[in-house]
Design a protein around this motif. Structure first.
Motif, mmCIF file in Angstrom:
data_model
loop_
_atom_site.group_PDB
_atom_site.id
_atom_site.type_symbol
_atom_site.label_atom_id
_atom_site.label_comp_id
_atom_site.label_asym_id
_atom_site.label_seq_id
_atom_site.Cartn_x
_atom_site.Cartn_y
_atom_site.Cartn_z
ATOM 1 N N GLY A 122 2.597 -10.282 3.793
ATOM 2 C CA GLY A 122 1.857 -11.232 4.808
ATOM 3 C C GLY A 122 1.651 -10.814 6.364
ATOM 4 O O GLY A 122 0.486 -11.043 6.750
ATOM 5 N N ILE A 123 2.868 -10.490 6.639
ATOM 6 C CA ILE A 123 2.562 -9.903 7.975
ATOM 7 C C ILE A 123 1.709 -8.492 8.198
ATOM 8 O O ILE A 123 0.950 -8.330 8.989
ATOM 9 C CB ILE A 123 3.971 -9.452 8.576
ATOM 10 N N ALA A 124 1.895 -7.575 7.058
ATOM 11 C CA ALA A 124 1.051 -6.388 7.039
ATOM 12 C C ALA A 124 -0.347 -6.904 6.774
ATOM 13 O O ALA A 124 -1.238 -6.289 7.525
ATOM 14 C CB ALA A 124 1.528 -5.545 5.950
ATOM 15 N N VAL A 125 -0.860 -7.708 5.962
ATOM 16 C CA VAL A 125 -2.086 -8.026 5.761
ATOM 17 C C VAL A 125 -2.672 -8.636 7.114
ATOM 18 O O VAL A 125 -3.944 -8.546 7.327
ATOM 19 C CB VAL A 125 -2.153 -9.310 4.502
ATOM 20 N N GLY A 126 -2.047 -9.537 7.706
ATOM 21 C CA GLY A 126 -2.393 -9.993 8.960
ATOM 22 C C GLY A 126 -2.774 -9.147 10.003
ATOM 23 O O GLY A 126 -3.742 -9.105 10.551
ATOM 24 N N ILE A 127 -1.847 -8.308 10.240
ATOM 25 C CA ILE A 127 -1.951 -7.266 11.527
ATOM 26 C C ILE A 127 -2.725 -6.143 10.930
ATOM 27 O O ILE A 127 -3.835 -5.818 11.959
ATOM 28 C CB ILE A 127 -0.543 -6.958 11.866
ATOM 29 N N GLY A 128 -2.392 -5.934 10.001
ATOM 30 C CA GLY A 128 -3.635 -4.564 9.293
ATOM 31 C C GLY A 128 -5.184 -4.995 9.538
ATOM 32 O O GLY A 128 -5.955 -4.203 9.992
ATOM 33 N N THR A 129 -5.421 -6.261 8.809
ATOM 34 C CA THR A 129 -6.803 -6.553 8.734
ATOM 35 C C THR A 129 -7.197 -7.025 10.153
ATOM 36 O O THR A 129 -8.478 -6.587 10.409
ATOM 37 C CB THR A 129 -7.148 -7.818 7.680
ATOM 38 N N LEU A 130 -6.623 -7.664 10.912
ATOM 39 C CA LEU A 130 -7.188 -7.817 12.047
ATOM 40 C C LEU A 130 -7.284 -6.693 13.036
ATOM 41 O O LEU A 130 -8.332 -6.815 13.793
ATOM 42 C CB LEU A 130 -6.081 -9.138 12.972
ATOM 43 N N ALA A 131 -6.366 -5.774 13.160
ATOM 44 C CA ALA A 131 -6.432 -4.534 13.884
ATOM 45 C C ALA A 131 -7.455 -3.699 13.276
ATOM 46 O O ALA A 131 -8.424 -3.210 14.405
ATOM 47 C CB ALA A 131 -5.339 -3.955 13.840
ATOM 48 N N GLY A 132 -7.906 -3.621 11.894
ATOM 49 C CA GLY A 132 -8.921 -2.745 11.626
ATOM 50 C C GLY A 132 -10.339 -3.464 11.876
ATOM 51 O O GLY A 132 -11.208 -2.729 12.034
ATOM 52 N N TYR A 133 -10.330 -4.719 11.903
ATOM 53 C CA TYR A 133 -11.582 -5.291 11.926
ATOM 54 C C TYR A 133 -12.038 -5.732 13.368
ATOM 55 O O TYR A 133 -13.142 -4.978 13.674
ATOM 56 C CB TYR A 133 -11.620 -6.651 11.219
ATOM 57 N N GLY A 181 4.426 -0.137 8.198
ATOM 58 C CA GLY A 181 3.872 0.960 7.523
ATOM 59 C C GLY A 181 2.851 0.595 6.708
ATOM 60 O O GLY A 181 1.657 1.159 6.575
ATOM 61 N N LEU A 182 2.937 -0.558 5.943
ATOM 62 C CA LEU A 182 1.889 -1.090 4.950
ATOM 63 C C LEU A 182 0.658 -1.456 5.957
ATOM 64 O O LEU A 182 -0.612 -1.402 5.713
ATOM 65 C CB LEU A 182 2.285 -2.205 4.089
ATOM 66 N N GLY A 183 0.929 -2.291 7.052
ATOM 67 C CA GLY A 183 -0.035 -2.504 8.148
ATOM 68 C C GLY A 183 -0.906 -1.529 8.269
ATOM 69 O O GLY A 183 -2.151 -1.743 8.636
ATOM 70 N N ARG A 184 -0.275 -0.445 8.810
ATOM 71 C CA ARG A 184 -1.140 0.787 9.280
ATOM 72 C C ARG A 184 -2.186 1.227 8.094
ATOM 73 O O ARG A 184 -3.137 1.488 8.421
ATOM 74 C CB ARG A 184 -0.148 1.940 9.845
ATOM 75 N N SER A 185 -1.449 1.223 6.987
ATOM 76 C CA SER A 185 -2.349 1.797 5.799
ATOM 77 C C SER A 185 -3.422 0.628 5.662
ATOM 78 O O SER A 185 -4.431 1.168 5.351
ATOM 79 C CB SER A 185 -1.420 1.776 4.461
ATOM 80 N N LEU A 186 -3.429 -0.688 5.748
ATOM 81 C CA LEU A 186 -4.299 -1.417 5.242
ATOM 82 C C LEU A 186 -5.364 -1.319 6.487
ATOM 83 O O LEU A 186 -6.528 -1.639 6.217
ATOM 84 C CB LEU A 186 -3.767 -3.049 5.300
ATOM 85 N N ARG A 187 -4.970 -1.109 7.844
ATOM 86 C CA ARG A 187 -5.815 -1.181 8.937
ATOM 87 C C ARG A 187 -6.802 -0.035 8.790
ATOM 88 O O ARG A 187 -8.074 0.006 9.005
ATOM 89 C CB ARG A 187 -5.090 -0.710 10.067
ATOM 90 N N SER A 188 -6.315 1.078 7.905
ATOM 91 C CA SER A 188 -7.451 2.414 7.813
ATOM 92 C C SER A 188 -8.314 1.960 6.680
ATOM 93 O O SER A 188 -9.323 2.617 6.746
ATOM 94 C CB SER A 188 -6.293 3.584 7.366
ATOM 95 N N GLN A 189 -7.891 1.065 5.735
ATOM 96 C CA GLN A 189 -8.791 0.923 4.735
ATOM 97 C C GLN A 189 -9.702 -0.116 5.343
ATOM 98 O O GLN A 189 -10.996 0.043 4.902
ATOM 99 C CB GLN A 189 -8.144 0.281 3.585
ATOM 100 N N ASP A 193 -6.641 -3.546 18.430
ATOM 101 C CA ASP A 193 -6.255 -2.508 17.482
ATOM 102 C C ASP A 193 -5.196 -1.556 18.346
ATOM 103 O O ASP A 193 -4.142 -1.541 17.703
ATOM 104 C CB ASP A 193 -7.480 -1.706 16.998
ATOM 105 N N ARG A 194 -5.342 -1.266 19.319
ATOM 106 C CA ARG A 194 -4.509 -0.474 20.026
ATOM 107 C C ARG A 194 -3.188 -1.382 20.203
ATOM 108 O O ARG A 194 -1.972 -0.777 20.089
ATOM 109 C CB ARG A 194 -4.934 0.012 21.531
ATOM 110 N N MET A 195 -3.126 -2.768 20.596
ATOM 111 C CA MET A 195 -1.995 -3.266 21.006
ATOM 112 C C MET A 195 -1.017 -3.649 19.527
ATOM 113 O O MET A 195 0.077 -3.441 19.442
ATOM 114 C CB MET A 195 -2.322 -4.623 21.547
ATOM 115 N N LEU A 196 -1.925 -3.774 18.435
ATOM 116 C CA LEU A 196 -1.139 -4.383 17.077
ATOM 117 C C LEU A 196 -0.535 -3.003 16.693
ATOM 118 O O LEU A 196 0.365 -2.888 15.979
ATOM 119 C CB LEU A 196 -2.179 -4.827 16.301
ATOM 120 N N MET A 197 -1.272 -1.825 16.660
ATOM 121 C CA MET A 197 -0.728 -0.857 16.045
ATOM 122 C C MET A 197 0.155 0.015 16.919
ATOM 123 O O MET A 197 1.014 0.427 16.391
ATOM 124 C CB MET A 197 -1.963 0.511 16.184
ATOM 125 N N SER A 198 0.080 -0.293 18.162
ATOM 126 C CA SER A 198 1.460 0.128 19.226
ATOM 127 C C SER A 198 2.711 -0.625 18.803
ATOM 128 O O SER A 198 3.829 0.077 18.681
ATOM 129 C CB SER A 198 1.151 -0.182 20.604
#
Length: 317
Positions: A105-116, A167-175, A122-127
């Motif tokens: 849940g946390i990974a999907v929320g952070i990864g999708t928001l940062a990537g979109y 780690g999962l959040g960063r992978s989702l962000r790249s997708q 994006d910089r704040m969430l990935m940091s």
């Protein structure tokens, strides 16, 4: 379109078609059967349909199926091993579900928001994700477990996966970076569709196969980590767990005595069985979230239904 037709369309799209696709894969069927068996054990424990471990006194070191009243044998103190396995199941299922839901849940929320959104968001969430990834996971879990001494399995599952999401959040962000450039996402953005709706309807459905697989990985990680921590004595023994059974088996010499080997094998088989069920279900559910497979299966289902209708008309004529 009438209300009944709309409900039928929702049923076909959201319930029937996914069930047809899932059941067509043998992995999903076996995964459901295995997990259903563990859910049945949890229900037996919750309803009190099997004796409590503390009240089960029998001859010591009964072997497997030596006495059908104690099918998995007994321990050095005459405790029913089947009771230990069954009454450990509810807490295990709650723990792995809570940990997997938290991490994904946390990974999907952070990864999708940062990537979109990109840019500063994006910089704040990935940091923040990089900071969490830099913290050693196992030492952090041990410190939190010793400090909080958690007995609630839901809290324990969250603690074990406290940093798994990074780690999962960063992978989702790249997708998401790739998905957001698709034409249908651009069309939704041009029409003024809000960001939450675009993420929910256009982006997350395309991530679901990857999310499902990682949900299973997160659940297995919680199970293995909890068993290991209970085995090492880091977590309190007040909660019955397969790791506690392994610890007592090791202390009782089950590793070196054939007469006590079943004491060690029973929780290991329970762990491997649940892990296998999760893997099979995760692999099978990948087809459910694959739009090409769902479209093909839905077309086959409709063609079969139309053939049945034609056959019925022919018989009438």
């Amino acid at each position: 379109m009438s209300t009944s037709e709309r409900l039928r369309e929702v049923y076909e799209e959201r319930i029937r078609t996914p069930m047809v696709v899932a059941w067509a894969d043998w992995r999903t069927r076996f995964g459901f059967i295995i997990l259903g068996f563990y859910l049945l054990m949890a229900l037996v424990a919750v309803l009190g349909l099997w004796r409590e471990p503390s009240t089960s006194q029998a001859p010591r070191y009964l072997m497997l199926f030596e006495n059908m009243n104690y099918p998995l044998g007994t321990t050095a103190s005459g405790v029913d091993l089947a009771a230990l396995i069954i009454h450990s199941t509810p807490s295990i299922l709650l723990m792995i579900t809570a940990g997997a839901v938290w991490a994904t849940g946390i990974a999907v929320g952070i990864g999708t928001l940062a990537g979109y959104k990109g840019g500063r968001v994006d910089r704040m969430l990935m940091s923040f994700s990089d900071l969490v990834m830099a913290i050693p996971g196992l030492p952090l879990v041990i410190i939190l477990a010793v400090t909080l001494n958690p007995e609630n399995p839901i809290l324990l599952g969250v603690i074990i996966n406290i940093s798994y999401w990074a780690g999962l959040g960063r992978s989702l962000r790249s997708q998401v970076l790739t998905i957001r450039e698709n034409d249908y996402v651009e069309a939704s953005r041009t029409m003024g569709v809000s960001t939450p709706k675009i993420i929910a309807k256009d982006i997350i459905p395309n991530l679901m196969p990857y999310v499902t697989v990682n949900f299973v990985f997160a659940a297995r990680y919680v199970m293995f980590a909890s068993v290991g921590l209970y085995f090492l004595g880091v977590l309190p023994y007040s909660t019955q767990n397969w790791g506690v059974t392994l610890n007592f088996a090791y202390s009782g010499g089950a590793l070196f005595s054939w007469s006590a080997a079943h004491w060690l094998l029973a929780p290991m088989v329970a762990i491997m069985g649940l892990s296998l069920g999760l893997i099979l279900l995760g692999q099978g559910m990948d087809r459910v979230f694959n739009p090409r497979v769902r479209t093909r299966m839905a077309g086959e289902s409709k063609s079969t239904a139309s053939d049945d209708e034609d056959a019925g008309v022919t018989e009438v004529l």
